[in-house]
Design an enzyme around this catalytic site. Structure first.
Site, PDB file in Angstrom:
ATOM      1  CG  PHE A 296      -1.787  -1.260   1.295  1.00 44.96           C
ATOM      2  CD1 PHE A 296      -2.722  -1.585   0.323  1.00 44.96           C
ATOM      3  CD2 PHE A 296      -1.578  -2.155   2.330  1.00 44.96           C
ATOM      4  CE1 PHE A 296      -3.456  -2.769   0.404  1.00 44.96           C
ATOM      5  CE2 PHE A 296      -2.300  -3.342   2.411  1.00 44.96           C
ATOM      6  CZ  PHE A 296      -3.235  -3.650   1.440  1.00 44.96           C
TER       7      PHE A 296
ATOM      8  NE  ARG B 185       0.393  10.570  -7.544  1.00 43.56           N
ATOM      9  CZ  ARG B 185      -0.040  10.371  -8.788  1.00 43.56           C
ATOM     10  NH1 ARG B 185      -1.245  10.756  -9.147  1.00 43.56           N
ATOM     11  NH2 ARG B 185       0.741   9.806  -9.682  1.00 43.56           N
TER      12      ARG B 185
ATOM     13  CG  PHE C  83       2.325   9.129  -3.740  1.00 44.69           C
ATOM     14  CD1 PHE C  83       3.129   8.210  -3.093  1.00 44.69           C
ATOM     15  CD2 PHE C  83       2.941  10.168  -4.412  1.00 44.69           C
ATOM     16  CE1 PHE C  83       4.517   8.330  -3.116  1.00 44.69           C
ATOM     17  CE2 PHE C  83       4.333  10.300  -4.442  1.00 44.69           C
ATOM     18  CZ  PHE C  83       5.123   9.379  -3.793  1.00 44.69           C
TER      19      PHE C  83
ATOM     20  CB  THR D  14       4.100  13.439  -9.944  1.00 43.85           C
ATOM     21  OG1 THR D  14       4.893  13.031  -8.843  1.00 43.85           O
ATOM     22  CG2 THR D  14       2.632  13.186  -9.638  1.00 43.85           C
TER      23      THR D  14
ATOM     24  CB  ALA E  74       2.584   5.854  -9.476  1.00 40.97           C
TER      25      ALA E  74
ATOM     26  CD  GLU F  31      -1.617   5.386  -6.113  1.00 35.12           C
ATOM     27  OE1 GLU F  31      -1.357   5.520  -7.327  1.00 35.12           O
ATOM     28  OE2 GLU F  31      -0.989   5.971  -5.223  1.00 35.12           O
TER      29      GLU F  31
END
Ligand code: HPA
Ligand code: MOS
Length: 767
Positions: A222, A304, A338, A433, A502, A705
């Site tokens: 996670f 993020r 995130f 990102t 991600a 996510e």
């Protein structure tokens, strides 16, 4: 297709770190963590500890053969404390002993004297004192300062979200084994084999080609093992390097909870402006991220938060500023979403505040402001939007008018039970990102018996990525899944991997696999084309047979493979994939960072017991944008898990550090996570299958996510239920909304302000 791991999981045959058979001579490690959050070590006494029978050596920073540094983004994180300690649980020493019991008994005998220094646990205090991990970042769209004049209504407030323990079922751990010529092999429970390899190399002084990291699978991660698996691997590697014996360390739950960082708590200010039609004209926000004592992944998480600060909405004038604040907590880290969920909670709180002050339903404001294709995000990328499709389909397939009526009727008929309903739209960007990280590699071998092996940088952690990769191979070659094996992940087979994170792992590694398979397939087709003297365009591979002009010929898959081998054709391929079209300019804070966005909308309905403050969730009903799912079973599993995990964060998981920086919610008896009984009675998932081209593998959009953020709806559903019992309640925008907080709000007479609100003097100011 079923998850290929389900059979061994259910039979208890799946191999995790702790199931690896131990080599003879294996030693056991255990870390000694700082009992204080901040201070100067004046004395470290290990005399009683070394006397425990079986203790081989106690390592401190003085024994490091390389450098005492494991920081990933910023080199600010020593493996072992030298003079200073910066958080409770910060490793000071590592005991290595003949048995696990000896190692742990020895840890208890270590004594340390620490001269205390002031402890900061509040990110706003850290920011005031200038304790920042990196310079603040700001995303700007339009001109907010001017736009306030055009707003009919302006509201301000504070929103706070707490951290979250990852609670992967498999705790952190590593097992290092000495190899010849000073080499080391580490089995690690890591999402990022490359990062684990690099950190272990820094600490030991080995070169990366001397140190292999292999991962079989993880029992959950996670985000908690994206950066924080490295310390334990480095400790095992260091002691193996010095002692030339295998060393294993598998953390106990209580050690894991105390020593590792969690989801970042955030405290944020918001100001939102709307026109008479309830269009949001302007939005300003300041995020204070509680980073903990070292950078870890905090700068990336912070970024993020900014990327997702307007969630699914188009707002023409935005100013968002974010501070990464250094406190004396364990370094906080990646956690599903995130930083995105933290940013989304604040805009949802701002909209809820506007709605409550104006006496309209939040969903009216939400719906009016959903983005459309072509709308610009504050970071410059233009939306290719499915926001409205998801929202409108939700209204339709779940008959929202009827649902709302049911809730209203129930609330009119019941005094002591109240229902609340909320909408939660989600828009989540897919790609790291950091553009550089969007690359992956795959190694495919076709064996002479026709079986195929594939290795990628992807880590299987229960999310089903191996199944998806297997599907790619089976689809390209049109062979049965039994003929394909996804091998373990190893730095010596696939180098320089990005973490499995991600939500991008299946996309990146799947695309690399697709490229490798296509290259082999092209060569195979050449072989048949030459042998049968037909054009390559006439040839197709279908169900383990070769077809020429759509007709099966007498070549099957095995014959084809053998023919290619006999002709000395390469049956292996290593392919490299880098996501095209993405870029981001950090100086201007503009670009096109995401390959695509995933959209969805969730309706959440809760029933609150207004005598006790306890509650049950009746239903979470979502319409989710799958693109074109390649595995509905796995994707639904991800959505169900994400929803429940998000709801846990929003409603019951109460992380508590005291003023001294000690974790009080340090066991599963005082940190409540959702269990089977807290799962909503109904979780409905409707597929929005879209035709739009996208960069996902087989157009099957990333699913890891995004669903976590549906859980945010739980907080707002609770708010609405409380409001129908106690309309005067002015409830702070502070999650989690535990039963205790619900009870207080149900009977609260006047506004309860958070300490931050009192300090900042924030008030609703309808203009
Ligand atoms: N998302 C998730 N994990 C990450 C990212 C990201 O953007 N960057 C580095 N690790
Ligand atoms: Mo994850 S939070 O992308 O490891």
């Amino acid at each position: 297709m079923k998850n290929i791991d389900s059979r061994t999981h259910i039979r208890g045959e799946s191999i995790y770190l702790d199931d690896i058979p131990l080599l003879q001579g294996t030693l056991f490690g255990a870390a000694f963590g700082s009992p204080m959050a901040h201070g100067v070590i004046t004395n470290l006494d290990v005399e009683d500890a070394v006397r425990i029978p079986g203790v081989v050596q106690i390592f401190t920073y003085k024994d490091i053969t390389g450098i005492n540094q494991i920081g990933g983004i910023i080199p600010d994180e020593p493996l072992f404390a030298d003079e200073h300690v910066h958080f409770c649980g910060m490793p000071i020493a590592f005991v290595v002993a003949e048995t696990d019991e000896a190692a742990r008994s020895a840890v208890k005998k270590i004594k340390v004297d620490i001269d205390p220094l002031p402890v900061i646990t509040d990110p706003r205090v850290a920011q005031e004192k200038g304790e920042l991990i990196v310079a603040p970042r700001s995303f700007v769209l339009g001109d907010v300062d001017k736009a306030w004049q055009d707003c009919a209504y302006v509201f301000e407030g504070v929103a706070e979200t707490n951290g979250q323990e990852h609670l992967y079922i498999e705790t952190q751990g590593a097992y290092a084994i000495p190899k010849e010529s000073n080499g080391i092999k580490i089995y690690s429970s890591t999402q990022s084999p490359r990062a684990t390899q690099q950190a272990s190399c820094k600490v030991t002084g080995l070169l990366m080609h001397q140190l292999e990291v292999e991962v079989i699978r993880l029992g959950g991660a996670f985000g908690g093992k994206e950066d924080q698996a490295n310390a334990w691997a480095a400790m095992c590697a260091l002691s193996t390097h010095v002692l030339r014996r295998p060393v294993k360390y598998s953390l106990h739950r209580i050690e894991d909870m105390a020593m590792t960082g969690k989801r970042h708590p955030y405290s944020s200010d918001f100001k939102i402006g709307l026109n008479k039609d309830l269009k949001i004209i302007a939005y300003e926000t300041i995020f204070y991220q509680n980073a903990g004592a070292a950078a870890d992944l905090s700068p990336a998480v912070l970024e993020r938060t900014l990327f997702h600060c307007t969630n699914s909405y188009f707002i023409p004038h935005v100013k968002a500023k974010a501070y990464s604040c250094r406190t004396h907590l364990p370094p906080n880290t990646a956690f599903r979403g995130f930083g995105g969920p933290q940013g989304m909670f604040v805009i949802e709180a701002a909209i809820a505040k506007a709605a409550e002050c104006l006496g309209v339903e939040a969903s009216v404001i939400q719906k009016k402001n959903l983005n459309k294709t072509g709308d610009e995000f504050p970071y410059g990328q233009k939306a290719v939007s499915e926001a409205r499709e998801c929202w409108e389909k939700t209204e339709l397939v779940y008959d929202v008018t009827a649902l709302k009526k049911e809730v209203a009727t129930f609330n009119a008929q019941n005094k002591l039970y109240k229902k609340g309903l909320s909408f939660m739209p989600v828009c989540f960007g897919i790609s790291f990102t950091n553009t550089m990280m969007n690359q992956a590699r795959a190694l495919v071998h076709v064996f002479t018996d026709g079986s195929v092996s594939v290795t990628t940088g992807a880590i299987e952690m229960g999310q089903g990525v191996n199944t998806k990769i297997l599907q790619v191979v089976a689809t390209v070659f049109s062979i049965s899944p039994e003929n394909v094996k996804v091998q373990t992940t190893s730095t010596h087979k696939i180098a320089n991997t990005s973490p499995s994170a991600a939500s991008a792992t299946a996309d990146l590694n799947g695309k690399a696999t697709l490229m490798a398979c296509n290259a082999i397939k092209e060569r195979l087709i050449m072989v048949v084309a030459e042998a049968l003297n037909v054009d390559i365009t006439a040839i197709e591979l279908k169900d383990e047979r070769v077809c020429v002009n759509g007709e099966q010929c007498d070549w099957d898959w095995k014959r084809l493979v053998m023919a290619a081998f006999l002709k000395r054709v390469n049956l292996s391929e290593h392919a490299h994939y880098a996501t095209p079209e993405i870029h981001f300019d950090k100086l201007r804070e503009k670009g096109h960072p995401f390959a695509y966005h995933v959209y969805g909308t969730a309706i959440t309905i809760v029933t609150v017991d207004c005598l006790r403050g306890i509650y049950e969730f009746d239903a979470v009903k979502v319409v989710h944008d799958f693109g074109a799912t390649m595995n509905p079973a796995i994707d639904c599993g991800q959505i169900e898990g994400g929803i429940v995990q998000g709801m846990g964060w929003m409603t019951m998981e109460e992380l508590i550090y005291d003023k001294e920086g000690k974790l009080r919610s340090n066991t599963l008896s005082n940190y409540k996570v959702p269990d089977i009984y807290s799962v909503p009675k109904v979780i409905a998932i409707d597929f929005l299958q879209t035709e739009n081209d996208n960069l996902a593998i087989f157009r099957s959009k990333a699913v890891g996510e995004p669903p976590l953020m549906y859980g945010i709806g739980a907080y707002f559903a609770l708010r609405n239920a409380i409001k129908s019992f106690n309309p005067a309640a002015l409830i702070p925008y502070s999650a989690p909304m535990t039963p205790e907080k619900v009870l207080l709000a149900l009977y609260q007479k006047k506004e309860v302000t958070t300490t931050h609100e009192q300090a900042a003097g924030h008030m609703a100011i309808p203009s």
